[in-house]
Design a protein around this motif. Sequence first.
Motif: not given
Lengths: 309, 274
Positions: A39-42, A45, A51, B267-268, B270, B272-274
């Motif tokens: 969950g680091k990248t999330t 972001k 996000l 942002a809604a 975008a 995504v990954s990880g």
Amino acid sequence: MLEVLNLHKNYGSFTAVTDVSFTLEPGDVFGFIGSNGAGKTTTIKMLATLLEPTHGTARLDGFDITEHPLEVRKRIGYMPDFFGLYDDVKVWEYLDYFSALYSVPVKDRPGVIDNVLELTDLTFKRDAMVASLSRGMQQRLCLARCLVHDPTLLLLDEPASGLDPRARAELKELLAELGRMGKIILVSSHILPELADFCNKVGIIERGNMLAFGGVDEIARGLKSIKVLEFRVMDRASELSMWLHGKPNIQNTYLMGATTVKVDFDGSHENQVELVRAIVNAGYPVMEVREEGVDLEDVFLNVTQGALN
Amino acid sequence: MSLWMRWEERNPMLAETRIVLRRWLGLKGDNLQAKLVIAAVCVVVLGIIGAVARYSFLVDTTVAFPIAWVLLGLVSIITLHGALAREREKRSMEVLLTTPLTAKQIVLGKLTRAVPAITAILVCVPVFLLASGLGRAFFKENGLTWGDNLPAAVVMVALLGYLVSSSFFAMCLTMAVSAMTQRVAASLLLSFALWIVVYLIVPIILSSIFWGEAGISMWHPMAAFFALVGFSEYSSLSSFIVIGWQLALGAGLLVFAIRRMSRETQAAGAAVSG
């Protein structure tokens, strides 16, 4: 100041980040540690306004990442885990482009570009094509790009991955320098030792949960971790080993040669003082008591084990 | 501070066009090859213009229009197909999205990348006409008839307006496709395919349905175009209707591209990954 308040992200029914909260002050270099997919990248972001959090938010200098993303973007420098450089431009053109995108006044741009190039040690590559740079240099150029608008918060996602030891050492030095300049730096990594020596705060994330946050020592202390105490005596080591066996807070004893005994100890600092006093009172000729340094890797493995079991 | 820099303060995305322009036209710098190519093209164009001026009775200057029209479409597609798709393919989009730019600034700013090449082509068209003794005389000499006897100036405006609006439409179409695609090659192919559909397939279908009806030229840019240069009895006024159509459709596509981008900048949606 960066305040992260209950940041939460769901992808459908999958929860990527669960109610993460922490606060960072200017000058903090924060090591964000977790295995791949933790969950680091999330989290990064979401902080980079890429996000939308499912709920919860974060505030940078009072600006909310969901309500004022444009204000937040002016104050962050984000470096993704891949570089995403344009390779068909020259180094200075690349920086000129981004200083324009960040609305750096035209007359300040040459000075700003020279400064960030000097800081990242790329001055001699000013007129080189981006594509011709080595990986370490591209990395530094990426960091230079994050700095053109003098952000308060740097979000660096796995900056050290794929770098050779020398480039890694240079990067560490650079980040420490930026920390001294009063920026908030968030560095993520899954390789722990590379963060230990220059971060003043560490957070450990696993399966979207922030398991620990604070100074490296603080975390180690807060854990009911087992530390290893090493006693060196003039003689009677085997006797000491027998004597220690079964005493409170001691889990295992190991006899290491004629003069050394190691024990796994899970008590507090007070318990430790008592133990040392008891050994001395019992008349053992103790020459040295040594606590084996807690290393970040052990801390991490200890902390995450609970989450995985 | 130059006028350009004042524009750039309003829309920082123009920096991209500035860097490209400086690369191709700047006197400083070392990309000699590119400049030699430009110089060679200029010599060839001047030579053609000279030849047209000298032997205008041999050259049908009306061919300048279809050539320019096709060139404008191709140049729009070639310069813009990667505008947003390349950012995604190179994975630089995320970095761009963390800069304080709005979707509108990104899309409109990147649209300007096609403007220099398009301007260069458009400038050549009147030069061609001037070279062969422009004006009413030109049209009369070539025996073109205009049903409504409009002054040559109006006809010229209609012709150039048609070319400008066609390229605007092609630019917007490409930008909209680029906003939707992840790959540069996909964006190029799809833009080109749609451009052909709009200008070739649709007119053919429509003309097969409405053949002979007066209303057709509104739907049929090529028909209106040929009407303009004298291949049919359609009035040159109809080309103004086509100009309007193209501008309106282009603007609609642009709004679509901006909407598509603002989903990402807010942002809604975008990736995504990880």
